[in-house]
Design an enzyme around this catalytic site. Structure first.
Site, PDB file in Angstrom:
ATOM      1  N   PRO A 143       0.825  -1.217   0.000  1.00  0.00           N
ATOM      2  CG  PRO A 143      -0.144  -1.142   2.122  1.00  0.00           C
ATOM      3  CD  PRO A 143       0.681  -2.011   1.223  1.00  0.00           C
ATOM      4  CG  ASP A 144      -0.671   4.832  -1.993  1.00  0.00           C
ATOM      5  OD1 ASP A 144      -1.481   4.503  -1.107  1.00  0.00           O
ATOM      6  OD2 ASP A 144      -1.005   5.482  -2.994  1.00  0.00           O
ATOM      7  CG  PHE A 145       2.671   7.410   2.960  1.00  0.00           C
ATOM      8  CD1 PHE A 145       2.882   6.246   3.654  1.00  0.00           C
ATOM      9  CD2 PHE A 145       3.605   8.432   3.086  1.00  0.00           C
ATOM     10  CE1 PHE A 145       3.998   6.071   4.452  1.00  0.00           C
ATOM     11  CE2 PHE A 145       4.721   8.275   3.885  1.00  0.00           C
ATOM     12  CZ  PHE A 145       4.925   7.100   4.561  1.00  0.00           C
ATOM     13  NE  ARG A 146       0.397  12.484   1.794  1.00  0.00           N
ATOM     14  CZ  ARG A 146       1.682  12.220   1.936  1.00  0.00           C
ATOM     15  NH1 ARG A 146       2.283  11.359   1.137  1.00  0.00           N
ATOM     16  NH2 ARG A 146       2.384  12.802   2.894  1.00  0.00           N
ATOM     17  CG  ASN A 176       8.670   3.475  -3.459  1.00  0.00           C
ATOM     18  OD1 ASN A 176       8.032   4.402  -2.963  1.00  0.00           O
ATOM     19  ND2 ASN A 176       8.316   2.888  -4.582  1.00  0.00           N
ATOM     20  CG  ASP A 226       9.323  -1.076  -2.304  1.00  0.00           C
ATOM     21  OD1 ASP A 226      10.355  -0.984  -2.994  1.00  0.00           O
ATOM     22  OD2 ASP A 226       8.229  -0.624  -2.691  1.00  0.00           O
ATOM     23  CG  HIS A 248      12.197   9.345   1.510  1.00  0.00           C
ATOM     24  ND1 HIS A 248      10.868   9.543   1.226  1.00  0.00           N
ATOM     25  CD2 HIS A 248      12.798  10.556   1.342  1.00  0.00           C
ATOM     26  CE1 HIS A 248      10.677  10.822   0.894  1.00  0.00           C
ATOM     27  NE2 HIS A 248      11.824  11.448   0.949  1.00  0.00           N
ATOM     28  CB  CYS A 251      21.974   4.140  17.502  1.00  0.00           C
ATOM     29  SG  CYS A 251      21.312   5.068  18.907  1.00  0.00           S
ATOM     30  CB  CYS A 271      23.979   5.674  23.293  1.00  0.00           C
ATOM     31  SG  CYS A 271      22.650   5.615  22.085  1.00  0.00           S
ATOM     32  CB  SER A 280       1.051  12.426  -3.181  1.00  0.00           C
ATOM     33  OG  SER A 280       1.907  12.282  -2.074  1.00  0.00           O
TER      34      SER A 280
HETATM   35  P1  CNA Z   1       1.864   8.718  -1.490  1.00  0.00           P
HETATM   36  O1  CNA Z   1       1.756  10.024  -0.837  1.00  0.00           O
HETATM   37  O2  CNA Z   1       1.048   7.627  -0.929  1.00  0.00           O
HETATM   38  O3  CNA Z   1       1.479   8.928  -3.020  1.00  0.00           O
HETATM   39  C1  CNA Z   1       1.352   7.851  -3.900  1.00  0.00           C
HETATM   40  C2  CNA Z   1       0.808   8.387  -5.215  1.00  0.00           C
HETATM   41  O4  CNA Z   1       0.779   7.322  -6.132  1.00  0.00           O
HETATM   42  C3  CNA Z   1      -0.598   8.962  -5.096  1.00  0.00           C
HETATM   43  O5  CNA Z   1      -0.699  10.143  -5.838  1.00  0.00           O
HETATM   44  C4  CNA Z   1      -1.471   7.864  -5.706  1.00  0.00           C
HETATM   45  O6  CNA Z   1      -2.622   8.375  -6.330  1.00  0.00           O
HETATM   46  C5  CNA Z   1      -0.526   7.259  -6.707  1.00  0.00           C
HETATM   47  N1  CNA Z   1      -0.809   5.859  -6.974  1.00  0.00           N
HETATM   48  C6  CNA Z   1      -0.879   4.844  -6.103  1.00  0.00           C
HETATM   49  N2  CNA Z   1      -1.136   3.679  -6.724  1.00  0.00           N
HETATM   50  C7  CNA Z   1      -1.239   3.994  -8.044  1.00  0.00           C
HETATM   51  C8  CNA Z   1      -1.504   3.246  -9.189  1.00  0.00           C
HETATM   52  N3  CNA Z   1      -1.704   1.920  -9.149  1.00  0.00           N
HETATM   53  N4  CNA Z   1      -1.563   3.866 -10.382  1.00  0.00           N
HETATM   54  C9  CNA Z   1      -1.360   5.208 -10.467  1.00  0.00           C
HETATM   55  N5  CNA Z   1      -1.089   5.977  -9.398  1.00  0.00           N
HETATM   56  C10 CNA Z   1      -1.033   5.380  -8.203  1.00  0.00           C
HETATM   57  O7  CNA Z   1       3.358   8.210  -1.542  1.00  0.00           O
HETATM   58  P2  CNA Z   1       4.663   9.022  -1.949  1.00  0.00           P
HETATM   59  O8  CNA Z   1       5.591   8.053  -2.522  1.00  0.00           O
HETATM   60  O9  CNA Z   1       4.376  10.250  -2.702  1.00  0.00           O
HETATM   61  O10 CNA Z   1       5.186   9.499  -0.533  1.00  0.00           O
HETATM   62  C11 CNA Z   1       6.471   9.284  -0.185  1.00  0.00           C
HETATM   63  C12 CNA Z   1       6.599   8.399   1.042  1.00  0.00           C
HETATM   64  C13 CNA Z   1       5.801   7.155   0.910  1.00  0.00           C
HETATM   65  C14 CNA Z   1       8.006   7.947   1.179  1.00  0.00           C
HETATM   66  O11 CNA Z   1       8.583   8.506   2.299  1.00  0.00           O
HETATM   67  C15 CNA Z   1       7.965   6.430   1.295  1.00  0.00           C
HETATM   68  O12 CNA Z   1       8.882   5.957   2.220  1.00  0.00           O
HETATM   69  C16 CNA Z   1       6.581   6.115   1.684  1.00  0.00           C
HETATM   70  N6  CNA Z   1       6.061   4.805   1.338  1.00  0.00           N
HETATM   71  C17 CNA Z   1       6.800   3.918   0.645  1.00  0.00           C
HETATM   72  C18 CNA Z   1       6.278   2.670   0.339  1.00  0.00           C
HETATM   73  C19 CNA Z   1       7.125   1.708  -0.421  1.00  0.00           C
HETATM   74  O13 CNA Z   1       8.334   1.690  -0.249  1.00  0.00           O
HETATM   75  N7  CNA Z   1       6.535   0.912  -1.302  1.00  0.00           N
HETATM   76  C20 CNA Z   1       4.987   2.349   0.732  1.00  0.00           C
HETATM   77  C21 CNA Z   1       4.249   3.295   1.458  1.00  0.00           C
HETATM   78  C22 CNA Z   1       4.802   4.523   1.768  1.00  0.00           C
END
Ligand code: CNA
Length: 451
Positions: A145-148, A219, A221, A238, A246, A273, A311
């Site tokens: 899953p993503d964040f938002r 990412n 992952d 990131h 630590c 520490c 995002s």
């Molecule tokens: P976010 O804020 O969740 O944005 C993700 C974006 O991708 C959004 O605009 C979504 O609409 C879009 N999106 C998601 N799935 C799809 C899809 N299938 N097709 C088209 N668009 C899609 O995440 P960001 O990456 O912008 O934020 C950065 C954070 C998220 C970083 O610090 C990461 O560490 C953190 N993160 C990483 C992972 C990972 O490593 N896979 C997972 C969750 C969060």
């Protein structure tokens, strides 16, 4: 030696500590400055305008959207403010996914031609230094899953972590007080149980074709490495789970031991520490890895910027997209218009393709004639890497946290525009100690294919 201790006795046993503050971002410069000073070169589209050598390019030019406000809106304050305003407006409307916003409509209407235009430029050999900027959206097709994303994103499912607000899970001060929420999430995110998808392999194909200057990913992952994008082509801005240290004194800690402790619901403890150890994933308020500063060399050199699945909410990463020359085409592949692509009209040379990322990337690959090669690459890599991965985890960058947080360069610290609306938007500038590997020779790509 078992360096971890049970999560249950952690709070009682941890000594009171004075928090170290990582160096401030006082030397940061606004990205819009960089953009402005880099506009003098002819750039890709500049050259096209002069040459007009073929009808395809003439068609590209006719599809370009030229904003009459471009010149006016380049004042530093306006660019920065405008961008954060649009983000905030979208947030205050309740959802960044509001498809009825004017920018969304505009972006949708220009999207199809945009993807084809960029594909044509690539096929014409105009894009040989492609920079990819990626976020969590490239890995949702792998089941992470993503964040938002409303409903499925981690931020929509944080109740189970018992935290006061979603960003707390990546807040270093919150972690210092209570690491359990992050460790619970880390158990789900630790690399190993997910596989790269078509999108990762598309980026790998860019490298294979000798076109990838660098991939900047947010990412954590590790799927970019698993799919075979070489370390020197990758900036994990990131951080990652590949190393651990630590959270207070940054003494390194064996990553496998940290993983074992976390997976067993224990807390890894610093041998120096006695503070809590965490994987070297960058939290809000922490410095970005040294390698991130490669951006100061890469972005001015880029001749195509592809932004995927992010995002663009987290600084300083989000502002990177403003640091290519203004004549360089930028292609956003995402479900929604984000960052500067929310602007109406789009900046000339900006293209947006909205929709599911995997579908979009497949269509892009088909336009480029790469689809079969990518499918073949996926098959061969998955066959080769699965057994190897089981006995041999993917290689790590070799950067120790001490190296990555060297004092010689101004650090960039991670912030959300959301949590710090008044915060300075912009990445730090600085030079990098990393070797700037410019070429993606086919031979190195081929050899990496057989890894
Ligand atoms: P976010 O804020 O969740 O944005 C993700 C974006 O991708 C959004 O605009 C979504 O609409 C879009 N999106 C998601 N799935 C799809 C899809 N299938 N097709 C088209 N668009 C899609 O995440 P960001 O990456 O912008 O934020 C950065 C954070 C998220 C970083 O610090 C990461 O560490 C953190 N993160 C990483 C992972 C990972 O490593 N896979 C997972 C969750 C969060």
């Amino acid at each position: 030696m078992n360096r971890s201790r049970s999560s249950w006795d952690k709070k009682a046993a941890q000594p009171p500590v004075t928090r170290l503050t990582r160096s401030s971002s006082s030397t940061q410069t606004r990205q819009s400055d960089t953009t402005e000073t880099q506009e003098s070169g002819p750039g890709l589209y500049g050259k096209q305008r002069k040459k007009q050598t073929d009808s395809a390019l003439a068609q590209d030019l006719s599809q370009m959207r030229v904003s009459g406000q471009d010149g006016l809106s380049t004042s530093k304050a306006k660019m920065s403010k405008g961008s954060s305003d649009s983000v905030q407006a979208a947030q205050s409307s309740g959802s960044r996914s509001d498809l009825s916003s004017p920018s969304e409509v505009s972006a949708k209407s220009s999207s199809r031609g945009g993807l084809a235009s960029v594909a044509r430029l690539v096929k014409l050999g105009r894009c040989k230094n492609v920079v990819v900027v990626a976020g969590a959206g490239i890995s949702t097709a792998s089941g992470i899953p993503d964040f938002r994303t409303p409903g499925t994103g981690l931020y929509a499912n944080v109740e189970k972590y018992n935290i006061p607000y979603p960003e707390a899970i990546f807040n270093i001060d919150y972690f210092s007080n209570d690491p359990q929420p992050f460790f619970s999430l880390a158990k789900a995110l630790y690399p190993g149980s997910h596989r790269p998808n078509y999108i990762h392999y598309f980026i790998r194909m860019l490298h294979h074709k000798g076109l990838l200057l660098r991939m900047y990913t947010q990412n954590i992952d590790g799927l970019e490495k698993v799919c075979g994008i070489p370390d020197d082509k990758l900036v994990e801005a990131h951080g990652s789970f590949a190393t651990a240290s630590c959270h207070l004194c940054y003494t390194t800690y064996p990553a496998e031991e940290a993983k074992h402790a976390i997976m067993s619901d224990n807390v890894p403890i610093c041998t120096f520490c006695a503070a809590t150890v965490k994987p070297d994933v960058v939290f809000f308020g922490e410095d970005l890895p040294q390698k991130y500063f490669l951006h100061t060399k890469d972005f001015p050199k880029a001749d195509l910027l592809i932004i995927m699945g992010t995002s663009l909410q987290i600084e300083p990463f989000a502002s990177l997209v403003n640091t290519v020359r203004s004549t360089v085409p930028r292609l956003l592949l995402n479900r929604h218009a984000v960052g500067p692509f929310e602007r109406v009209p789009l900046r000339r040379g900006d293209h947006v393709e909205l929709g599911d990322l995997e579908d979009t990337v497949r269509r892009f690959a088909e336009m480029l004639g790469w689809n079969n090669e990518i499918e073949e690459l996926m098959r061969s890599q998955e066959t080769l890497s699965l057994p190897a991965l089981i006995s041999n985890p993917p290689p790590v960058s070799g950067q120790t946290p001490c190296q990555s947080r060297g004092a010689s360069e101004p650090p960039a610290r991670m912030e959300t525009s959301r949590s710090r609306p008044g915060a300075q938007r912009g990445a730090s500038s600085g030079s990098s100690e990393e070797t700037d590997s410019e070429t993606d020779s086919k031979s190195s790509a081929s050899s990496s294919l057989s890894n």
